[in-house]
Scaffold this motif. Structure first.
Motif, PDB file in Angstrom:
ATOM      1  N   LEU A 206       8.641  30.235 -45.035  1.00 24.30           N
ATOM      2  CA  LEU A 206       9.600  29.491 -44.318  1.00 24.30           C
ATOM      3  C   LEU A 206       9.624  30.773 -43.345  1.00 24.30           C
ATOM      4  O   LEU A 206       9.997  30.582 -42.584  1.00 24.30           O
ATOM      5  CB  LEU A 206      10.721  29.613 -44.869  1.00 24.30           C
ATOM      6  N   ASP A 207       9.569  32.444 -43.907  1.00 21.54           N
ATOM      7  CA  ASP A 207       9.869  33.323 -42.920  1.00 21.54           C
ATOM      8  C   ASP A 207       8.539  33.585 -42.118  1.00 21.54           C
ATOM      9  O   ASP A 207       9.016  33.830 -41.084  1.00 21.54           O
ATOM     10  CB  ASP A 207       9.950  34.381 -43.915  1.00 21.54           C
ATOM     11  N   ALA A 208       7.261  32.939 -42.985  1.00 22.49           N
ATOM     12  CA  ALA A 208       6.270  33.259 -41.906  1.00 22.49           C
ATOM     13  C   ALA A 208       5.887  32.180 -40.659  1.00 22.49           C
ATOM     14  O   ALA A 208       5.793  32.213 -39.608  1.00 22.49           O
ATOM     15  CB  ALA A 208       4.649  33.238 -42.554  1.00 22.49           C
ATOM     16  N   ALA A 209       6.839  31.365 -40.932  1.00 26.64           N
ATOM     17  CA  ALA A 209       6.756  29.535 -40.035  1.00 26.64           C
ATOM     18  C   ALA A 209       7.421  30.303 -38.753  1.00 26.64           C
ATOM     19  O   ALA A 209       7.145  29.869 -37.895  1.00 26.64           O
ATOM     20  CB  ALA A 209       6.830  28.358 -41.005  1.00 26.64           C
ATOM     21  N   GLY A 210       8.836  31.449 -38.940  1.00 29.11           N
ATOM     22  CA  GLY A 210       8.921  31.214 -38.114  1.00 29.11           C
ATOM     23  C   GLY A 210       8.320  32.454 -36.871  1.00 29.11           C
ATOM     24  O   GLY A 210       8.732  32.400 -35.696  1.00 29.11           O
ATOM     25  N   GLU A 211       7.340  33.082 -37.314  1.00 29.58           N
ATOM     26  CA  GLU A 211       6.652  34.150 -36.578  1.00 29.58           C
ATOM     27  C   GLU A 211       5.067  33.987 -36.428  1.00 29.58           C
ATOM     28  O   GLU A 211       4.256  34.374 -35.255  1.00 29.58           O
ATOM     29  CB  GLU A 211       6.013  35.187 -37.759  1.00 29.58           C
ATOM     30  N   GLY A 212       5.058  32.148 -36.086  1.00 25.94           N
ATOM     31  CA  GLY A 212       3.652  31.251 -35.495  1.00 25.94           C
ATOM     32  C   GLY A 212       3.799  30.231 -35.441  1.00 25.94           C
ATOM     33  O   GLY A 212       4.566  29.357 -35.033  1.00 25.94           O
ATOM     34  N   THR A 213       2.895  29.125 -34.561  1.00 22.59           N
ATOM     35  CA  THR A 213       2.869  28.070 -34.787  1.00 22.59           C
ATOM     36  C   THR A 213       2.343  27.241 -35.376  1.00 22.59           C
ATOM     37  O   THR A 213       0.607  27.482 -34.812  1.00 22.59           O
ATOM     38  CB  THR A 213       2.804  27.823 -32.772  1.00 22.59           C
ATOM     39  N   TYR A 214       2.263  26.233 -36.159  1.00 21.48           N
ATOM     40  CA  TYR A 214       1.529  26.225 -36.719  1.00 21.48           C
ATOM     41  C   TYR A 214       1.965  24.036 -36.834  1.00 21.48           C
ATOM     42  O   TYR A 214       2.684  23.214 -36.288  1.00 21.48           O
ATOM     43  CB  TYR A 214       1.114  25.893 -38.401  1.00 21.48           C
TER      44      TYR A 214
END
Length: 564
Positions: free
Chosen positions: A298-306
């Motif tokens: 969840l934290d990582a998803a807010g820092e990139g686009t996938y």
């Protein structure tokens, strides 16, 4: 289109209207006949079809027979989530041998004990992985293992085969795993689906690790039950970094996908960004996660686009989960079908699970419903593999729904016991043959279970079970330590972490970091306490018989560390 949960479960019932006990490799071969060219294992480097995995496992099976591995003998695996794990696992099944998957985090003494206690005749191991040198361990455990196997220290261990990972210098004298494929073909061996297939070790509550006995039929019923209860669509792709030497990744991932011609996307280690990238790249529709992993994703998803458009399902189990986790998965990542469950190695894998279409309240307040597994279940137990009831921990009296007590389990999915441990096996079951789980909980009128604690002292850190006495015994080997008591405290990411209360010898001075370093050198990472508290003996609350009252120590730890 995936269709509704009911439609997908109906498709599974139509494909298998009657349960027929089968071996692991028989289910694989059935899938080969139906969908030979579909991917079975997908990695960043390449993918292997069902036909390729089956052919690979047959070559390895021939090599095992050529080495003299006989039906019923034990083959130990110290392997991370490499495709080779899949191939050798099916190869062991084909020859009727028994697989002993070993935790790759174990250190020298732990590895020695497991190889000895399991009576393993062959070890398949990595040379080095993430800085851990397994061949150096073997040099200490069984000097000369390249030529003489386990030697005097491990007399049953006849051979070692090595998988090079690229992290270590070449050991020219060692037998490479790939050399086993040179054996050509071998005659097909008839294997009883009710024979023991795996011995999977769990720490339990007291004493050294215990090897849980699991049969082919238990594993196949539970794997099918995973597909049925979570309503797998045709071709489901499941990504996970959870190790296949544990039942979570092994049963809920590897063994479940053949029932729908699906694929696994195994990761060698967990990395949140890599997880999201792999889901996008390989079009994964499902993921197996523990709370610590889910929060990191969840934290990582807010820092990139996938591109996560195909990711629709997740099984998030393995420890306490904060409320924000479920909301984040659904609203932040668009995962519609979130399930959580409860299980243990002694019950083959998860035995409860929330329904894919359950309201979020079920995720917040329960650990899942006793699993509906379709044709794989026992009609005498309402179509379940495992049935639970709640008993009074003191008297064993059966309690009514809604009352709190110890959970006990019965059914096709419950082990018959532990390998070569008759006393531990006897102690694990009550007079009626129900397995004592050691977990406190209650069951509601709809069959949903809520866990409320443990009657035992073990805990789970990052999904791994920790036995406090193992750490305490090690700490008290230090010349200046006179007492050591390890208790768990809640942790948002890891579920639980350890706190060690350590009492020093009068006049001695202890260093916390040195104690942690000592533990880390001897035990797996997840067993190293997060905190070490140096206290006086008078600070340890005890019973009249002098035993530490650990629930009070947990309260003390939270106060000292100023945690809620």
């Amino acid at each position: 289109m995936m269709g509704s949960v009911a439609d997908r479960q109906q498709a599974l019932r139509a494909a298998m209207p009657v349960w027929e006990p089968r071996t692991l490799h028989a289910v694989l071969d059935d899938t080969v006949r139906a969908t030979p060219d579909r991917p079975c294992v997908i990695t960043d480097d390449r993918s292997w079809s069902y036909a390729e995995i089956a052919a690979w496992s047959k070559r390895l099976a021939a090599g095992l027979v050529a080495l003299g591995v006989a039906p019923g003998e034990k083959v130990a695996l110290v392997l991370a989530n490499y495709p080779e794990f899949v191939a050798i696992r099916y190869a062991v099944s084909r020859i009727g041998a028994v697989c002993v998957p070993i935790n790759i985090l174990n250190r020298c003494d732990e590895l020695r004990y497991l190889l000895d206690q399991s009576d393993s005749v062959l070890l398949v191991t990595m040379d080095r992985f993430r800085g851990v040198d397994y061949l150096d361990m073997l040099d200490q455990i069984a000097p000369g293992w390249e030529d003489s196997g386990g030697g005097e220290g491990l007399p049953n261990l006849r051979h070692v085969a090595v998988l090079p990972t690229g992290e270590a210098p070449d050991r020219g004298a060692a037998r490479m795993l790939y050399s086993l494929e040179a054996g050509g073909g071998c005659a097909e061996i008839t294997v009883d689906p009710h024979a023991v297939c795996d011995i999977i070790y769990t720490s339990g509550t007291t004493g050294p690790p215990k090897g849980v006995l699991l049969t082919h039929d238990m594993l196949m019923r539970t794997a099918y039950g995973s597909a049925y209860a979570r309503a797998f669509e045709d071709g489901r792709r499941i990504l996970f970094s959870l190790p296949m030497y544990h039942v979570f990744g092994y049963v809920e991932g590897l063994l479940a996908v053949p029932f729908v011609g699906g694929a696994i996307v195994p990761q060698l280690r967990f990395d949140a960004i890599a997880t999201l990238a792999a889901i996008a790249r390989h079009h994964a529709t499902d993921a197996l996660l523990i709370p610590a992993m889910s929060l990191a994703v969840l934290d990582a998803a807010g820092e990139g686009t996938y591109d996560l458009s195909r990711w629709n399902a997740v099984l998030a189990s393995g420890g306490r989960a904060p409320e924000r986790l479920w909301q984040g998965l659904r609203e932040g990542l668009g995962v519609d079908e979130i399930t959580t469950g409860y299980g243990m190695t002694e019950t083959t894998a998860s035995t409860t699970v929330t329904r894919p279409d359950d309201p979020v309240e079920r995720l917040l307040t329960t650990n899942g419903r006793q699993r509906d597994v379709g044709v794989a279940g026992d009609p005498r137990q309402g179509g379940r593999l495992v049935t639970y009831r709640v008993v009074d921990p003191g008297t064993g009296a059966v309690l009514d729904d809604g009352e709190t007590g110890e959970l006990v389990a019965s059914g096709y999915g419950v082990t018959q016991g532990y390998y070569n441990k008759p006393e531990a096996t006897a102690a694990a079951f009550d007079a009626e043959g129900w397995l004592r789980t050691g977990d406190l909980g209650r069951i509601d009128d709809d069959g949903y279970i809520t866990l409320l604690g443990r009657t035992k002292e073990s805990y789970r850190c990052g999904g791994e079970q920790v036995l406090p006495t193992e750490i305490e015994d090690l700490l008290t080997t230090h010349a200046d330590v006179v007492q050591a008591h390890v208790v768990p405290i809640p942790d948002e990411r890891m579920g639980e972490v350890g706190v060690a209360f350590v009492v020093a010898r009068p006049g001695a001075t202890l260093d916390r970091s040195a104690l942690q370093t000592m533990i880390a050198a001897r035990l797996a990472r997840y067993k190293v306490p997060r905190h070490i508290l140096l206290v006086d003996a008078a600070a340890i609350p005890t019973t009249a018989s002098g035993r530490a009252r650990k629930f009070l120590l947990t309260k003390q730890a939270l106060q000292i560390l100023e945690l809620p």
